[in-house]
Design a protein around this motif. Structure first.
Motif, PDB file in Angstrom:
ATOM      1  N   UNK A 172       0.827  -1.207   0.000  1.00  0.00           N
ATOM      2  CA  UNK A 172       0.000   0.000   0.000  1.00  0.00           C
ATOM      3  C   UNK A 172       0.859   1.253   0.000  1.00  0.00           C
ATOM      4  N   UNK A 173       1.972   1.191   0.730  1.00  0.00           N
ATOM      5  CA  UNK A 173       2.856   2.367   0.825  1.00  0.00           C
ATOM      6  C   UNK A 173       3.370   2.772  -0.559  1.00  0.00           C
ATOM      7  N   UNK A 174       3.989   1.823  -1.276  1.00  0.00           N
ATOM      8  CA  UNK A 174       4.574   2.163  -2.569  1.00  0.00           C
ATOM      9  C   UNK A 174       3.499   2.444  -3.618  1.00  0.00           C
ATOM     10  N   UNK A 199      -4.903  11.042  -6.747  1.00  0.00           N
ATOM     11  CA  UNK A 199      -4.670  11.575  -5.402  1.00  0.00           C
ATOM     12  C   UNK A 199      -5.700  11.049  -4.408  1.00  0.00           C
ATOM     13  N   UNK A 200      -6.946  10.904  -4.860  1.00  0.00           N
ATOM     14  CA  UNK A 200      -7.990  10.338  -3.998  1.00  0.00           C
ATOM     15  C   UNK A 200      -7.631   8.892  -3.642  1.00  0.00           C
ATOM     16  N   UNK A 201      -7.177   8.146  -4.654  1.00  0.00           N
ATOM     17  CA  UNK A 201      -6.772   6.755  -4.430  1.00  0.00           C
ATOM     18  C   UNK A 201      -5.594   6.682  -3.455  1.00  0.00           C
ATOM     19  N   UNK A 202      -4.627   7.589  -3.648  1.00  0.00           N
ATOM     20  CA  UNK A 202      -3.457   7.619  -2.764  1.00  0.00           C
ATOM     21  C   UNK A 202      -3.868   7.956  -1.337  1.00  0.00           C
ATOM     22  N   UNK A 203      -4.810   8.879  -1.187  1.00  0.00           N
ATOM     23  CA  UNK A 203      -5.263   9.271   0.146  1.00  0.00           C
ATOM     24  C   UNK A 203      -5.951   8.107   0.859  1.00  0.00           C
ATOM     25  N   UNK A 204      -6.764   7.338   0.121  1.00  0.00           N
ATOM     26  CA  UNK A 204      -7.436   6.177   0.708  1.00  0.00           C
ATOM     27  C   UNK A 204      -6.416   5.142   1.176  1.00  0.00           C
ATOM     28  N   UNK A 205      -5.410   4.928   0.358  1.00  0.00           N
ATOM     29  CA  UNK A 205      -4.352   3.985   0.736  1.00  0.00           C
ATOM     30  C   UNK A 205      -3.594   4.477   1.965  1.00  0.00           C
ATOM     31  N   UNK A 206      -3.346   5.800   1.999  1.00  0.00           N
ATOM     32  CA  UNK A 206      -2.614   6.363   3.132  1.00  0.00           C
ATOM     33  C   UNK A 206      -3.424   6.258   4.417  1.00  0.00           C
ATOM     34  N   UNK A 207      -4.715   6.444   4.322  1.00  0.00           N
ATOM     35  CA  UNK A 207      -5.568   6.289   5.505  1.00  0.00           C
ATOM     36  C   UNK A 207      -5.547   4.846   5.998  1.00  0.00           C
ATOM     37  N   UNK A 208      -5.524   3.924   5.052  1.00  0.00           N
ATOM     38  CA  UNK A 208      -5.438   2.499   5.397  1.00  0.00           C
ATOM     39  C   UNK A 208      -4.119   2.203   6.112  1.00  0.00           C
ATOM     40  N   UNK A 209      -3.052   2.815   5.600  1.00  0.00           N
ATOM     41  CA  UNK A 209      -1.728   2.621   6.205  1.00  0.00           C
ATOM     42  C   UNK A 209      -1.703   3.189   7.615  1.00  0.00           C
ATOM     43  N   UNK A 210      -2.260   4.384   7.788  1.00  0.00           N
ATOM     44  CA  UNK A 210      -2.241   5.048   9.104  1.00  0.00           C
ATOM     45  C   UNK A 210      -3.054   4.283  10.142  1.00  0.00           C
ATOM     46  N   UNK A 211      -4.040   3.515   9.686  1.00  0.00           N
ATOM     47  CA  UNK A 211      -4.825   2.711  10.612  1.00  0.00           C
ATOM     48  C   UNK A 211      -4.033   1.521  11.128  1.00  0.00           C
ATOM     49  N   UNK A 212      -2.925   1.244  10.426  1.00  0.00           N
ATOM     50  CA  UNK A 212      -2.008   0.188  10.863  1.00  0.00           C
ATOM     51  C   UNK A 212      -0.617   0.803  10.928  1.00  0.00           C
ATOM     52  N   UNK A 213      -0.210   1.381  12.086  1.00  0.00           N
ATOM     53  CA  UNK A 213       1.073   2.106  12.213  1.00  0.00           C
ATOM     54  C   UNK A 213       2.290   1.305  11.768  1.00  0.00           C
ATOM     55  N   UNK A 214       2.187  -0.017  11.791  1.00  0.00           N
ATOM     56  CA  UNK A 214       3.324  -0.839  11.392  1.00  0.00           C
ATOM     57  C   UNK A 214       3.680  -0.644   9.919  1.00  0.00           C
TER      58      UNK A 214
END
Length: 218
Positions: A172-174, A199-214
């Motif tokens: 998700x990060x890359x 950018x919307x797609x990237x933001x959704x992925x980033x929110x997913x990442x932030x929900x899992x700090x690892x």
């Protein structure tokens, strides 16, 4: 405080390798404090100590550290010389790849875009032969960014698409970062709708990442 600590460590060091490491750590402390001249002097002493041990690996590291201090002092031509010396001492493609990336960065600072791209391509190829997937993908994205800055849009699209092909469903990060770079390309080629969607797609992925700090965010 760190500087005083490493000065004490240097005084207590006995073997040439220990002295070299202490001198390098002292240089790092100076560099962290933005004292480029002091860092450079410490790294030069570390280089002399590394030469006395006949350890090519430590010698390479010392040249890289000297280069980092010179870069901090914006002495770019001298920085390039040190990295070229380090390049000759590198023992594998992973080490060479990192040096290629540093050289590309310096050339960018000198507004030598074509040469910077050339070295970033070398870095990307070297990472492909030796490094982990994160290093490979990061090198490709940096190459894509350089292509965008040079207005080589077709090459940029091909390069970023390669990253997304690897990243989608795997990282998700890359994937998020690749979408951000591709969105920038779309904006520059007046494809605002596609850029906004990315950018919307990237933001959704980033929110997913932030929900899992690892996973870490972009």
């Amino acid at each position: 405080q760190a500087i005083d600590t490493f000065k004490q460590v240097k005084q207590l060091s006995v073997s040439p390798i220990d002295k070299m490491m202490a001198q390098a750590l002292l240089g790092n402390a100076y560099k962290a404090n933005k004292q480029a001249s002091e860092a450079l002097e410490s790294y030069k002493q570390a280089l002399e100590l590394s030469k006395s041990t006949n350890n090519k690996g430590l010698e390479k590291v010392s040249h890289e550290l000297i280069a980092s201090a010179l870069f901090l002092g914006e002495k770019y031509d001298e920085t390039l010389v040190e990295y070229q010396i380090a390049l000759k001492l590198a023992q594998n493609d992973g080490e060479r790849a990192k040096i290629f990336e540093h050289i590309a960065e310096i050339l960018e600072h000198q507004s030598k875009q074509d040469e910077a791209i050339e070295y970033q391509i070398k870095a990307s190829l070297a990472h492909t032969r030796y490094s982990d997937i994160d290093s490979q993908v990061n090198a490709q994205l940096e190459l894509g960014r350089m292509y965008i800055n040079a207005k080589l849009f077709e090459q940029a699209k091909v390069t970023i698409d390669k990253v997304l092909k690897v990243a989608e469903g795997n990282s998700d990060y890359w994937e998020a970062k690749g979408n951000i770079y591709l969105a920038r390309l779309m904006f520059m080629t007046e494809k605002d709708k596609e850029a906004t969607e990315l950018l919307i797609k990237a933001d959704k992925l980033n929110q997913k990442i932030k929900s899992n700090p690892c996973l870490g965010g972009v």
